[in-house]
Write a protein that holds these residues in place. Structure first.
Motif, PDB file in Angstrom:
ATOM      1  N   GLY A   1       0.845  -1.184   0.000  1.00 15.17           N
ATOM      2  CA  GLY A   1       0.000   0.000   0.000  1.00 15.17           C
ATOM      3  C   GLY A   1       0.883   1.236   0.000  1.00 15.17           C
ATOM      4  N   PRO A   2       0.303   2.437   0.070  1.00 12.90           N
ATOM      5  CA  PRO A   2       1.068   3.681  -0.034  1.00 12.90           C
ATOM      6  C   PRO A   2       2.231   3.756   0.954  1.00 12.90           C
ATOM      7  CG  PRO A   2      -1.264   4.134  -0.213  1.00 12.90           C
ATOM      8  CD  PRO A   2      -1.155   2.687   0.158  1.00 12.90           C
ATOM      9  N   GLY A   3       3.397   4.107   0.429  1.00  9.68           N
ATOM     10  CA  GLY A   3       4.609   4.225   1.230  1.00  9.68           C
ATOM     11  C   GLY A   3       5.455   2.975   1.280  1.00  9.68           C
ATOM     12  N   ASP A   4       4.883   1.829   0.919  1.00  8.43           N
ATOM     13  CA  ASP A   4       5.642   0.582   0.962  1.00  8.43           C
ATOM     14  C   ASP A   4       6.642   0.518  -0.189  1.00  8.43           C
ATOM     15  OD1 ASP A   4       4.339  -0.400   3.197  1.00  8.43           O
ATOM     16  OD2 ASP A   4       2.807  -1.458   2.031  1.00  8.43           O
ATOM     17  N   LYS A   5       7.803  -0.092   0.076  1.00  6.43           N
ATOM     18  CA  LYS A   5       8.844  -0.288  -0.930  1.00  6.43           C
ATOM     19  C   LYS A   5       9.191  -1.765  -0.992  1.00  6.43           C
ATOM     20  CE  LYS A   5      10.854   4.247   0.064  1.00  6.43           C
ATOM     21  NZ  LYS A   5       9.882   4.563   1.140  1.00  6.43           N
ATOM     22  N   VAL A   6       9.362  -2.273  -2.203  1.00  8.33           N
ATOM     23  CA  VAL A   6       9.724  -3.679  -2.391  1.00  8.33           C
ATOM     24  C   VAL A   6      10.899  -3.759  -3.358  1.00  8.33           C
ATOM     25  CG1 VAL A   6       8.974  -5.962  -3.131  1.00  8.33           C
ATOM     26  CG2 VAL A   6       7.346  -4.440  -1.990  1.00  8.33           C
ATOM     27  N   PRO A   7      12.085  -4.193  -2.894  1.00  7.53           N
ATOM     28  CA  PRO A   7      13.192  -4.433  -3.804  1.00  7.53           C
ATOM     29  C   PRO A   7      13.032  -5.801  -4.467  1.00  7.53           C
ATOM     30  CG  PRO A   7      13.911  -4.732  -1.538  1.00  7.53           C
ATOM     31  CD  PRO A   7      12.456  -4.384  -1.481  1.00  7.53           C
ATOM     32  N   ILE A   8      13.360  -5.901  -5.737  1.00  4.93           N
ATOM     33  CA  ILE A   8      13.229  -7.145  -6.478  1.00  4.93           C
ATOM     34  C   ILE A   8      14.554  -7.900  -6.391  1.00  4.93           C
ATOM     35  CG2 ILE A   8      12.610  -8.186  -8.671  1.00  4.93           C
ATOM     36  CD1 ILE A   8      10.449  -6.331  -7.393  1.00  4.93           C
ATOM     37  N   PRO A   9      14.575  -9.080  -5.785  1.00  3.70           N
ATOM     38  CA  PRO A   9      15.840  -9.828  -5.723  1.00  3.70           C
ATOM     39  C   PRO A   9      16.345 -10.159  -7.127  1.00  3.70           C
ATOM     40  CG  PRO A   9      14.220 -10.746  -4.187  1.00  3.70           C
ATOM     41  CD  PRO A   9      13.486  -9.771  -5.050  1.00  3.70           C
ATOM     42  N   PRO A  10      17.657 -10.120  -7.330  1.00  2.85           N
ATOM     43  CA  PRO A  10      18.217 -10.384  -8.657  1.00  2.85           C
ATOM     44  C   PRO A  10      17.768 -11.736  -9.221  1.00  2.85           C
ATOM     45  CG  PRO A  10      19.899  -9.458  -7.243  1.00  2.85           C
ATOM     46  CD  PRO A  10      18.717  -9.726  -6.367  1.00  2.85           C
ATOM     47  N   GLY A  11      17.278 -11.702 -10.462  1.00  2.00           N
ATOM     48  CA  GLY A  11      16.869 -12.914 -11.146  1.00  2.00           C
ATOM     49  C   GLY A  11      15.455 -13.356 -10.875  1.00  2.00           C
ATOM     50  N   TRP A  12      14.754 -12.694  -9.964  1.00  2.00           N
ATOM     51  CA  TRP A  12      13.406 -13.127  -9.598  1.00  2.00           C
ATOM     52  C   TRP A  12      12.358 -12.574 -10.567  1.00  2.00           C
ATOM     53  CZ3 TRP A  12      11.398 -14.923  -4.447  1.00  2.00           C
ATOM     54  CH2 TRP A  12      12.379 -15.592  -3.716  1.00  2.00           C
ATOM     55  N   VAL A  13      11.366 -13.390 -10.857  1.00  2.00           N
ATOM     56  CA  VAL A  13      10.173 -12.957 -11.588  1.00  2.00           C
ATOM     57  C   VAL A  13       9.371 -12.034 -10.673  1.00  2.00           C
ATOM     58  CG1 VAL A  13       7.980 -13.724 -12.588  1.00  2.00           C
ATOM     59  CG2 VAL A  13      10.072 -15.090 -12.923  1.00  2.00           C
ATOM     60  N   HIS A  14       8.830 -10.949 -11.233  1.00  4.51           N
ATOM     61  CA  HIS A  14       8.000 -10.064 -10.429  1.00  4.51           C
ATOM     62  C   HIS A  14       6.795  -9.572 -11.235  1.00  4.51           C
ATOM     63  CE1 HIS A  14      11.469  -8.017 -12.151  1.00  4.51           C
ATOM     64  NE2 HIS A  14      10.783  -6.889 -12.208  1.00  4.51           N
ATOM     65  N   VAL A  15       5.661  -9.569 -10.547  1.00  3.66           N
ATOM     66  CA  VAL A  15       4.379  -9.159 -11.114  1.00  3.66           C
ATOM     67  C   VAL A  15       3.679  -8.276 -10.093  1.00  3.66           C
ATOM     68  CG1 VAL A  15       2.099  -9.964 -11.846  1.00  3.66           C
ATOM     69  CG2 VAL A  15       4.134 -11.219 -12.554  1.00  3.66           C
ATOM     70  N   VAL A  16       3.040  -7.217 -10.556  1.00  2.00           N
ATOM     71  CA  VAL A  16       2.251  -6.330  -9.696  1.00  2.00           C
ATOM     72  C   VAL A  16       0.772  -6.572  -9.970  1.00  2.00           C
ATOM     73  CG1 VAL A  16       1.710  -3.937  -9.104  1.00  2.00           C
ATOM     74  CG2 VAL A  16       4.059  -4.584  -9.672  1.00  2.00           C
ATOM     75  N   VAL A  17       0.005  -6.830  -8.913  1.00  2.14           N
ATOM     76  CA  VAL A  17      -1.425  -7.108  -9.017  1.00  2.14           C
ATOM     77  C   VAL A  17      -2.191  -6.003  -8.301  1.00  2.14           C
ATOM     78  CG1 VAL A  17      -3.247  -8.805  -8.594  1.00  2.14           C
ATOM     79  CG2 VAL A  17      -0.887  -9.583  -8.931  1.00  2.14           C
ATOM     80  N   ASN A  18      -3.191  -5.433  -8.970  1.00  3.05           N
ATOM     81  CA  ASN A  18      -4.056  -4.440  -8.326  1.00  3.05           C
ATOM     82  C   ASN A  18      -5.196  -5.178  -7.637  1.00  3.05           C
ATOM     83  OD1 ASN A  18      -5.647  -2.359  -7.478  1.00  3.05           O
ATOM     84  ND2 ASN A  18      -5.799  -1.349  -9.465  1.00  3.05           N
ATOM     85  N   THR A  19      -5.156  -5.227  -6.308  1.00  3.55           N
ATOM     86  CA  THR A  19      -6.188  -5.943  -5.556  1.00  3.55           C
ATOM     87  C   THR A  19      -7.308  -5.033  -5.075  1.00  3.55           C
ATOM     88  OG1 THR A  19      -4.931  -5.665  -3.503  1.00  3.55           O
ATOM     89  CG2 THR A  19      -4.533  -7.682  -4.778  1.00  3.55           C
ATOM     90  N   GLY A  20      -7.206  -3.731  -5.346  1.00  5.32           N
ATOM     91  CA  GLY A  20      -8.198  -2.780  -4.857  1.00  5.32           C
ATOM     92  C   GLY A  20      -9.227  -2.404  -5.900  1.00  5.32           C
ATOM     93  N   GLU A  21     -10.060  -1.443  -5.537  1.00  9.74           N
ATOM     94  CA  GLU A  21     -11.135  -0.975  -6.420  1.00  9.74           C
ATOM     95  C   GLU A  21     -10.811   0.382  -7.037  1.00  9.74           C
ATOM     96  OE1 GLU A  21     -13.461  -3.101  -7.157  1.00  9.74           O
ATOM     97  OE2 GLU A  21     -12.518  -4.468  -5.720  1.00  9.74           O
ATOM     98  N   GLU A  22      -9.585   0.855  -6.840  1.00  9.61           N
ATOM     99  CA  GLU A  22      -9.121   2.100  -7.434  1.00  9.61           C
ATOM    100  C   GLU A  22      -7.826   1.824  -8.185  1.00  9.61           C
ATOM    101  OE1 GLU A  22      -9.992   5.820  -4.872  1.00  9.61           O
ATOM    102  OE2 GLU A  22      -9.332   4.275  -3.460  1.00  9.61           O
TER     103      GLU A  22
END
Length: 263
Positions: free
Chosen positions: A143-164
């Motif tokens: 959610g707002p303010g959160d940060k996620v570093p992607i580990p090297p070589g990892w697959v990453h996908v962003v999913v919108n779970t909200g209604e906005e």
């Protein structure tokens, strides 16, 4: 529909047009022309390639230029942003197509990326490899303010779970190449995130672990404080995201992060 001011969480002047899935930058702030990703662009990676859903799934902004953060390019970094639509595509939530990153020349540790969420609610889906035998699948609510570093070589996908709309900023390595073909050959990730919050396994994978839900990492050594926007962190310490563009020099940090996530 009125604009939504994101300046406080982003650390620079920017607003969201939720109807057009567009960002409006403050005076003197520019980016490359926005790129729109449509349903046809990710069809090969969907649970149901013929599924119905919104055509305009997300808008990408690359090379956001902020004069006071000129040190970005000097350190091999760029600043981007993405705006995701709300809704579903068939039985799935709207999401990115997913990819992995290339490696710096002469190394085996791939370039990284850090996502910072500015608006909405979502889920980061991470799996350790883009091949039929997977050892780790992680689900990170964001959610707002959160940060996620992607580990090297990892697959990453962003999913919108909200209604906005879901909006994120990203610090990325300028030299990286985004590799989509390994996931296209597998029809997407090892699990599909469904509209009802469940998961469905992708039968093209031979070995898949049970997914684990983990928390957003916190750590000053990785500039992941929730109350310090990435742009302001870079103003205070231009080297703070060197682990994105120079992953081979920061193995201990990646060991720390994966340890935080139980591995």
């Amino acid at each position: 529909m009125s604009l939504i001011d994101l300046s406080q969480v982003a650390g620079f002047e920017v607003a969201l047009d939720p109807h057009g899935l567009e960002l409006r930058f403050g005076e003197g702030i520019t980016s490359d022309p926005p790129q729109v990703r449509r349903k046809a662009d990710i069809r090969q990676m969907l649970l149901d390639p013929q599924a119905e859903g919104p055509d305009h799934l997300y808008t990408i902004y690359m090379h956001i230029r902020l004069g006071r953060v000129a040190a970005l390019e000097e350190r091999g970094l760029g600043l981007g942003a993405v705006v995701y639509a709300a809704g579903t595509v068939g039985r799935e939530r709207v999401r990115s197509q997913g990819h992995v990153h290339s490696c710096p020349p002469g190394t085996e540790l791939a370039y990284s990326e850090v996502y910072e969420f500015w608006y909405g609610s979502g889920l980061m889906y991470l799996q350790d490899v883009a091949s039929p035998e997977v050892s780790r699948v992680l689900l990170v609510p964001v959610g707002p303010g959160d940060k996620v570093p992607i580990p090297p070589g990892w697959v990453h996908v962003v999913v919108n779970t909200g209604e906005e709309p879901l909006v994120l900023g990203a610090v990325y390595a300028l030299e990286t190449r985004l590799l989509y073909e390994p996931l296209r050959e597998l029809g997407g990730t090892a699990y599909y995130v469904l509209a009802d919050g469940g998961l469905e396994r992708n039968p093209r994978y031979r070995r898949v672990p049970e997914p684990r839900r983990v928390s957003v990492p916190r750590g000053r050594q990785a500039c992941l404080e929730p109350d310090l926007p990435m742009v302001r962190a870079l103003m205070e310490d231009p080297s703070c995201y060197d682990y994105v563009s120079r992953p081979q020099e920061h193995r201990a940090l990646w060991d720390w992060l994966l340890g935080e996530w139980g591995g």
